[in-house]
Design a protein around this motif. Structure first.
Motif, PDB file in Angstrom:
ATOM      1  N   ILE A  74       0.909  -1.149   0.144  1.00 25.23           N
ATOM      2  CA  ILE A  74       0.116   0.129   0.045  1.00 25.23           C
ATOM      3  C   ILE A  74       0.873   1.256   0.019  1.00 25.23           C
ATOM      4  CG2 ILE A  74      -1.724   1.240   1.326  1.00 25.23           C
ATOM      5  CD1 ILE A  74      -2.809  -1.359   2.390  1.00 25.23           C
ATOM      6  N   LEU A  75       0.773   2.127  -1.079  1.00 25.98           N
ATOM      7  CA  LEU A  75       1.490   3.197  -1.237  1.00 25.98           C
ATOM      8  C   LEU A  75       0.871   4.749  -0.794  1.00 25.98           C
ATOM      9  CD1 LEU A  75       3.312   2.662  -4.647  1.00 25.98           C
ATOM     10  CD2 LEU A  75       4.250   2.104  -2.235  1.00 25.98           C
ATOM     11  N   THR A  76       1.360   5.387   0.352  1.00 23.28           N
ATOM     12  CA  THR A  76       0.920   6.779   0.344  1.00 23.28           C
ATOM     13  C   THR A  76       1.407   7.612  -0.685  1.00 23.28           C
ATOM     14  OG1 THR A  76       2.333   7.481   1.933  1.00 23.28           O
ATOM     15  CG2 THR A  76       0.697   6.015   2.714  1.00 23.28           C
ATOM     16  N   LEU A  77       0.631   8.855  -0.495  1.00 23.47           N
ATOM     17  CA  LEU A  77       1.261   9.959  -1.415  1.00 23.47           C
ATOM     18  C   LEU A  77       2.581  10.378  -1.383  1.00 23.47           C
ATOM     19  CD1 LEU A  77       0.524  12.014  -3.867  1.00 23.47           C
ATOM     20  CD2 LEU A  77      -0.566  13.322  -2.302  1.00 23.47           C
ATOM     21  N   GLU A  78       2.926  10.428   0.102  1.00 23.54           N
ATOM     22  CA  GLU A  78       4.164  10.735   0.511  1.00 23.54           C
ATOM     23  C   GLU A  78       5.436   9.886   0.185  1.00 23.54           C
ATOM     24  OE1 GLU A  78       1.543  10.634   2.523  1.00 23.54           O
ATOM     25  OE2 GLU A  78       1.289  12.912   2.748  1.00 23.54           O
ATOM     26  N   GLN A  79       5.065   8.613   0.067  1.00 25.30           N
ATOM     27  CA  GLN A  79       6.017   7.408  -0.262  1.00 25.30           C
ATOM     28  C   GLN A  79       6.222   7.563  -1.869  1.00 25.30           C
ATOM     29  OE1 GLN A  79       3.984   4.092   1.127  1.00 25.30           O
ATOM     30  NE2 GLN A  79       5.029   3.891   2.714  1.00 25.30           N
ATOM     31  N   CYS A  80       5.076   7.887  -2.567  1.00 25.47           N
ATOM     32  CA  CYS A  80       5.430   8.002  -4.077  1.00 25.47           C
ATOM     33  C   CYS A  80       5.981   9.369  -4.403  1.00 25.47           C
ATOM     34  CB  CYS A  80       3.831   8.099  -4.630  1.00 25.47           C
ATOM     35  SG  CYS A  80       2.832   6.667  -4.514  1.00 25.47           S
ATOM     36  N   LEU A  81       5.870  10.293  -3.682  1.00 25.07           N
ATOM     37  CA  LEU A  81       6.636  11.534  -3.853  1.00 25.07           C
ATOM     38  C   LEU A  81       8.137  11.343  -3.474  1.00 25.07           C
ATOM     39  CD1 LEU A  81       4.495  14.391  -2.384  1.00 25.07           C
ATOM     40  CD2 LEU A  81       4.874  13.928  -4.698  1.00 25.07           C
ATOM     41  N   ASP A  82       8.318  10.563  -2.517  1.00 27.83           N
ATOM     42  CA  ASP A  82       9.904  10.006  -2.253  1.00 27.83           C
ATOM     43  C   ASP A  82      10.398   9.435  -3.405  1.00 27.83           C
ATOM     44  OD1 ASP A  82       9.907  11.740   0.140  1.00 27.83           O
ATOM     45  OD2 ASP A  82       9.349   9.990   1.281  1.00 27.83           O
ATOM     46  N   TRP A 136      -6.430   5.989  -7.319  1.00 26.93           N
ATOM     47  CA  TRP A 136      -7.446   5.881  -6.510  1.00 26.93           C
ATOM     48  C   TRP A 136      -8.828   5.884  -6.918  1.00 26.93           C
ATOM     49  CZ3 TRP A 136     -11.079   9.414  -4.640  1.00 26.93           C
ATOM     50  CH2 TRP A 136     -11.915   8.999  -3.425  1.00 26.93           C
ATOM     51  N   LEU A 137      -8.989   6.866  -7.905  1.00 23.77           N
ATOM     52  CA  LEU A 137     -10.445   6.807  -8.599  1.00 23.77           C
ATOM     53  C   LEU A 137     -10.659   5.366  -9.195  1.00 23.77           C
ATOM     54  CD1 LEU A 137     -12.921   8.332  -9.679  1.00 23.77           C
ATOM     55  CD2 LEU A 137     -11.531   9.284 -11.451  1.00 23.77           C
ATOM     56  N   GLY A 138      -9.484   5.195 -10.009  1.00 23.49           N
ATOM     57  CA  GLY A 138      -9.642   3.782 -10.563  1.00 23.49           C
ATOM     58  C   GLY A 138     -10.164   2.640  -9.707  1.00 23.49           C
ATOM     59  N   GLU A 139      -9.537   2.674  -8.588  1.00 24.68           N
ATOM     60  CA  GLU A 139      -9.959   1.629  -7.501  1.00 24.68           C
ATOM     61  C   GLU A 139     -11.342   1.574  -7.194  1.00 24.68           C
ATOM     62  OE1 GLU A 139      -5.544   0.707  -5.470  1.00 24.68           O
ATOM     63  OE2 GLU A 139      -6.866   1.966  -4.577  1.00 24.68           O
ATOM     64  N   LYS A 140     -11.795   2.960  -6.935  1.00 30.00           N
ATOM     65  CA  LYS A 140     -13.285   3.301  -6.508  1.00 30.00           C
ATOM     66  C   LYS A 140     -14.203   2.777  -7.621  1.00 30.00           C
ATOM     67  CE  LYS A 140     -12.450   4.727  -2.482  1.00 30.00           C
ATOM     68  NZ  LYS A 140     -12.816   3.625  -1.125  1.00 30.00           N
ATOM     69  N   GLY A 152       8.943   5.548 -10.808  1.00 31.53           N
ATOM     70  CA  GLY A 152      10.042   4.406 -10.954  1.00 31.53           C
ATOM     71  C   GLY A 152       9.871   3.269  -9.971  1.00 31.53           C
ATOM     72  N   TYR A 153       8.612   2.877  -9.746  1.00 31.05           N
ATOM     73  CA  TYR A 153       8.227   1.903  -9.059  1.00 31.05           C
ATOM     74  C   TYR A 153       8.372   0.474 -10.068  1.00 31.05           C
ATOM     75  CZ  TYR A 153       5.799  -0.810  -5.194  1.00 31.05           C
ATOM     76  OH  TYR A 153       5.506  -1.582  -4.507  1.00 31.05           O
ATOM     77  N   PRO A 154       8.724  -0.619  -9.492  1.00 30.48           N
ATOM     78  CA  PRO A 154       8.812  -1.737 -10.265  1.00 30.48           C
ATOM     79  C   PRO A 154       7.344  -2.006 -10.926  1.00 30.48           C
ATOM     80  CG  PRO A 154       9.922  -2.226  -8.333  1.00 30.48           C
ATOM     81  CD  PRO A 154       9.138  -0.635  -8.048  1.00 30.48           C
ATOM     82  N   LYS A 155       7.453  -2.288 -12.175  1.00 27.18           N
ATOM     83  CA  LYS A 155       6.153  -2.583 -13.035  1.00 27.18           C
ATOM     84  C   LYS A 155       5.557  -3.694 -12.886  1.00 27.18           C
ATOM     85  CE  LYS A 155       7.449   1.275 -15.310  1.00 27.18           C
ATOM     86  NZ  LYS A 155       8.743   1.447 -14.690  1.00 27.18           N
ATOM     87  N   ASP A 156       5.982  -4.756 -12.352  1.00 24.22           N
ATOM     88  CA  ASP A 156       5.439  -5.831 -12.164  1.00 24.22           C
ATOM     89  C   ASP A 156       5.186  -6.376 -10.781  1.00 24.22           C
ATOM     90  OD1 ASP A 156       8.048  -6.023 -11.268  1.00 24.22           O
ATOM     91  OD2 ASP A 156       8.622  -7.946 -12.157  1.00 24.22           O
ATOM     92  N   GLN A 157       5.230  -5.387  -9.897  1.00 30.28           N
ATOM     93  CA  GLN A 157       4.970  -5.398  -8.493  1.00 30.28           C
ATOM     94  C   GLN A 157       3.369  -4.877  -8.182  1.00 30.28           C
ATOM     95  OE1 GLN A 157       8.249  -4.253  -5.672  1.00 30.28           O
ATOM     96  NE2 GLN A 157       6.880  -4.349  -3.985  1.00 30.28           N
ATOM     97  N   PRO A 158       2.537  -5.610  -7.730  1.00 29.33           N
ATOM     98  CA  PRO A 158       1.364  -5.026  -7.504  1.00 29.33           C
ATOM     99  C   PRO A 158       1.201  -4.093  -6.225  1.00 29.33           C
ATOM    100  CG  PRO A 158       1.521  -7.391  -6.657  1.00 29.33           C
ATOM    101  CD  PRO A 158       2.738  -7.131  -7.263  1.00 29.33           C
ATOM    102  N   TYR A 159       0.527  -3.167  -6.152  1.00 30.57           N
ATOM    103  CA  TYR A 159       0.256  -2.246  -5.003  1.00 30.57           C
ATOM    104  C   TYR A 159      -1.218  -1.377  -5.155  1.00 30.57           C
ATOM    105  CZ  TYR A 159       0.535   1.549  -8.519  1.00 30.57           C
ATOM    106  OH  TYR A 159       0.446   2.583  -9.709  1.00 30.57           O
TER     107      TYR A 159
END
Length: 402
Positions: free
Chosen positions: A1-9, A121-125, A191-198
């Motif tokens: 589970i990624l937070t917005l802060e983690q994505c920015l980092d 997030w919208l896509g998940e909803k 730059g997150y791994p493309k094959d790793q679900p989240y």
């Protein structure tokens, strides 16, 4: 589970464009150090060993076979007509431009990450809404099947219920595909791994949406004119043109320098008993006429005029972006409130329609209409939230906020 802060980092660590801008800042810092070095004296050395069958004459002496000469020299510019000083100013302005380019890249990256994050997030909803709708219609099919088995519902009712359920399946698949693409886009940006679900995490209940937009257009424009990296870059560019003009004019001013040297000569490669001497040189020189200087000065003036036009055009674009963002913010707030008020009504209407269908007072089409109304209210509510958050991020970008 990624937070917005983690994505920015992740984005700050991995984004290639950001890394490129950081390298450009480092290069500009090196150019400033190089410009500062022009004010310091330079020290040179030279050693020459010659062999020849021709007699060499040096200071009244003749060496028929070979000769060794060596020396050191130190020089210091005393006056360059402002060339060194302007060169340092130019390097510092170019450093400021590189730093503003880095700021712009960071601001744009923050906006892009936020936009992509909220789209995930919208896509998940949306997937949740479509899957829930499919499950509701599937349960409706089961209820009609039971009534059909009890001979209280016709075969047409059963077929209609199944068709209505099956027509929703493509919407579920499309929502799932859109979610996959949204996740891929976010993963690419950060730059997150493309094959790793989240999954992403955002609690819409914590969103405190004001009653009305408190920002004014004039306030937005004032902050943008003060902080936008593009405006600062153009203003720095105007300063560069002025410095270039001053440097070209400095070419007609005299250059004065001081040089101190020590050297000597001997027939062998040795420093013992050789003929040495000290030299102290003061030199003054300059240009009397150079047609190219006049052309460069005229070119710099045209560049200043072009910079003024570019700045005016950029201010117009900033105003347009600000007005669009304000309008989007207002519309998204009203859309969110309208759909939020409709959700509970749509849920109750769907529940009552189900009861009426069970009692033979409504049809499958009524169920479908009620379910569609609920889906539209839910999706509209989530889209309104994302539009509001995205509009806020866009306003930050327009105002040049870090």
């Amino acid at each position: 589970i990624l937070t917005l802060e983690q994505c920015l980092d992740w984005a700050f660590q991995n984004n290639k464009q950001l890394l490129e801008k950081e390298k450009q800042v480092a290069i500009a810092e090196g150019a400033v150090k190089e410009a500062k070095g022009g004010f310091w004296p330079t020290l040179n050395y030279q050693a020459v060993h010659e062999k020849s069958d021709v007699t060499q004459y040096q200071v009244g002496l003749a060496y028929e076979d070979h000769q060794f000469a060596a020396g050191v020299n130190a020089s210091l510019p005393l006056y360059t007509g402002g060339m060194l000083r302007n060169n340092l100013k130019l390097a510092r302005i170019q450093l400021d431009i590189a730093q503003e380019a880095l700021r712009k890249a960071k601001q744009q990256l923050i906006h892009d990450v936020k936009q992509a994050y909220y789209q995930v997030w919208l896509g998940e909803k949306v997937v949740q809404v479509q899957e829930a709708s499919y499950q509701n219609l599937d349960q409706h099919v089961n209820r009609v099947q039971i009534r059909y088995n009890a001979e209280t519902a016709s075969k047409l009712d059963l077929m209609r219920a199944k068709v209505q359920r099956d027509t929703l399946k493509p919407k579920v698949i499309n929502a799932q595909n859109q979610l996959v693409l949204a996740k891929l886009q976010l993963a690419t940006i950060i730059g997150y791994p493309k094959d790793q679900p989240y999954q992403v995490r955002y609690d819409a209940a914590q969103l405190e949406m004001p009653e009305s937009v408190t920002l004014s257009l004039s306030g937005i424009l004032n902050e943008a004119h003060e902080n936008r990296p593009e405006l600062r870059q153009i203003q720095h560019k105007a300063g560069i043109n002025q410095i270039v003009t001053a440097m070209e004019k400095a070419s007609y001013k005299p250059n004065a320098g001081l040089s101190v040297g020590y050297g000597g000569k001997y027939k062998d490669v040795t420093f013992e008993d050789w003929y040495d001497a000290w030299t102290l040189t003061f030199s003054v020189g300059g240009k009397l006429y150079d047609r190219k200087i006049h052309a460069k000065i005229e070119q710099a003036k045209k560049e200043e005029e072009l910079t003024g036009i570019q700045e005016a055009n950029l201010r117009d674009m900033i105003r347009l972006e600000a007005e669009q963002s304000l309008q989007n913010l207002t519309v998204s707030m009203e859309t969110t409130r309208a759909n939020q008020a409709s959700i509970e009504l749509a849920k109750e209407a769907l529940r009552m329609t189900g009861i009426r269908v069970d009692n033979g007072m409504a049809t499958t089409m009524d169920i479908m209409d009620a379910q569609l109304a609920l889906d539209q209210a839910l999706i509209g509510y989530y889209q309104g939230i994302v539009s509001y958050l995205t509009a806020e991020a866009k306003l930050d970008l327009v105002m040049g906020r870090d």
